[in-house]
Design a protein around this motif. Sequence first.
Motif, PDB file in Angstrom:
ATOM      1  N   PRO A 168     -71.602 -25.536  57.251  1.00 34.22           N
ATOM      2  CA  PRO A 168     -70.955 -25.822  56.202  1.00 34.22           C
ATOM      3  C   PRO A 168     -72.015 -27.194  55.813  1.00 34.22           C
ATOM      4  N   ALA A 169     -71.741 -27.554  55.021  1.00 32.06           N
ATOM      5  CA  ALA A 169     -72.824 -28.844  54.655  1.00 32.06           C
ATOM      6  C   ALA A 169     -72.571 -29.478  55.912  1.00 32.06           C
ATOM      7  N   HIS A 170     -72.755 -31.091  55.938  1.00 37.85           N
ATOM      8  CA  HIS A 170     -72.711 -31.797  57.023  1.00 37.85           C
ATOM      9  C   HIS A 170     -73.393 -33.547  56.449  1.00 37.85           C
ATOM     10  N   ALA A 171     -72.999 -34.362  57.357  1.00 39.34           N
ATOM     11  CA  ALA A 171     -73.185 -35.563  56.785  1.00 39.34           C
ATOM     12  C   ALA A 171     -72.884 -36.589  58.275  1.00 39.34           C
ATOM     13  N   LEU A 172     -73.639 -38.114  57.960  1.00 39.06           N
ATOM     14  CA  LEU A 172     -73.645 -38.925  58.903  1.00 39.06           C
ATOM     15  C   LEU A 172     -73.857 -40.018  59.049  1.00 39.06           C
TER      16      LEU A 172
ATOM     17  N   THR B  15     -63.121 -39.528  55.108  1.00 34.82           N
ATOM     18  CA  THR B  15     -63.173 -38.546  55.180  1.00 34.82           C
ATOM     19  C   THR B  15     -64.376 -37.805  53.545  1.00 34.82           C
ATOM     20  N   ALA B  16     -65.846 -37.192  54.049  1.00 39.14           N
ATOM     21  CA  ALA B  16     -66.330 -36.267  53.103  1.00 39.14           C
ATOM     22  C   ALA B  16     -65.846 -35.120  52.317  1.00 39.14           C
TER      23      ALA B  16
ATOM     24  N   GLU C 100     -67.031 -34.045  56.624  1.00 40.44           N
ATOM     25  CA  GLU C 100     -67.472 -34.998  57.357  1.00 40.44           C
ATOM     26  C   GLU C 100     -66.472 -35.905  57.990  1.00 40.44           C
ATOM     27  N   THR C 101     -66.058 -36.391  58.904  1.00 35.77           N
ATOM     28  CA  THR C 101     -64.162 -37.166  58.697  1.00 35.77           C
ATOM     29  C   THR C 101     -65.143 -37.920  60.620  1.00 35.77           C
ATOM     30  N   PHE C 102     -64.462 -39.414  60.280  1.00 34.36           N
ATOM     31  CA  PHE C 102     -64.436 -39.893  61.023  1.00 34.36           C
ATOM     32  C   PHE C 102     -64.128 -41.253  61.283  1.00 34.36           C
TER      33      PHE C 102
ATOM     34  N   PHE D 294     -70.893 -42.197  54.123  1.00 37.45           N
ATOM     35  CA  PHE D 294     -72.296 -41.079  54.318  1.00 37.45           C
ATOM     36  C   PHE D 294     -73.349 -41.266  54.140  1.00 37.45           C
ATOM     37  N   THR D 295     -74.015 -40.346  55.177  1.00 42.12           N
ATOM     38  CA  THR D 295     -75.829 -40.246  54.769  1.00 42.12           C
ATOM     39  C   THR D 295     -76.223 -38.667  55.354  1.00 42.12           C
ATOM     40  N   GLY D 296     -77.857 -38.745  54.791  1.00 43.87           N
ATOM     41  CA  GLY D 296     -78.380 -37.493  55.181  1.00 43.87           C
ATOM     42  C   GLY D 296     -76.910 -36.103  55.060  1.00 43.87           C
TER      43      GLY D 296
END
Length: 222
Positions: free
Chosen positions: A28-32, A129-130, A138-140, A155-157
């Motif tokens: 899946p897509a990811h993000a930083l 959460t993105a 992605e989530t943090f 989020f980036t990248g």
Amino acid sequence: MNSIVRSTIVAQIGATIAIAASSVDVAPAHALAINGASSGISNPAQTIDFNDLTVGDRTVITNRYPGVTFSNLFASTYSNGSNITGRNLTNFSSGLGSGARNPFSIRFSTPRSGAAFAMVTVTGTATFTALLNGVAVETFNANTGFFGSNNFYGFTGSSGFDEIQVSIASSDNGGVIDTLQIGAAATPVPFGFTPLPGLAVSGLLSGIHRLRKQFAKERAEA
């Protein structure tokens, strides 16, 4: 066609299938994460500081800006003397200490490669959460508070997300956001496909060439 040639063809087909299978991308897509940073994303395509809002406090803000839609956010004039100044947005639908709406979200009309904003809350924990088409990318979790300048989150990248959802867990569950930075439109790799590596293509073509030569030899000897 003798058994050697037939076996070679079968082996070549098997190799071709293996190479094709290795090119399938199911990740899946990811993000930083941008977590408590002093600044947001680099070279944003658009920045919204909300200072152009002329409506009264607690006015619902939804689609006042092209390409962006807000949910559970309202006009505010809170200031912490740092990255939250002038006009901004809050998830309080009424006075401070009551009426906090959780979660709130920022949606983009097209998937973005990154997005970030400054945010303050009563000391507590917030979850960011993105999402892309409603599915989490992605989530943090982050410890958030009222003061300090290291309060950019986002989020980036990313290969693409079209929403950031924020849920705040503090004594009043309320927060304020400002300086929304929106990154360039994302250009994700089509799901399920990654171009074949150059070496794989070369090997495949070389194998086909060898087969042609073998066929020619067999026919000459027949």
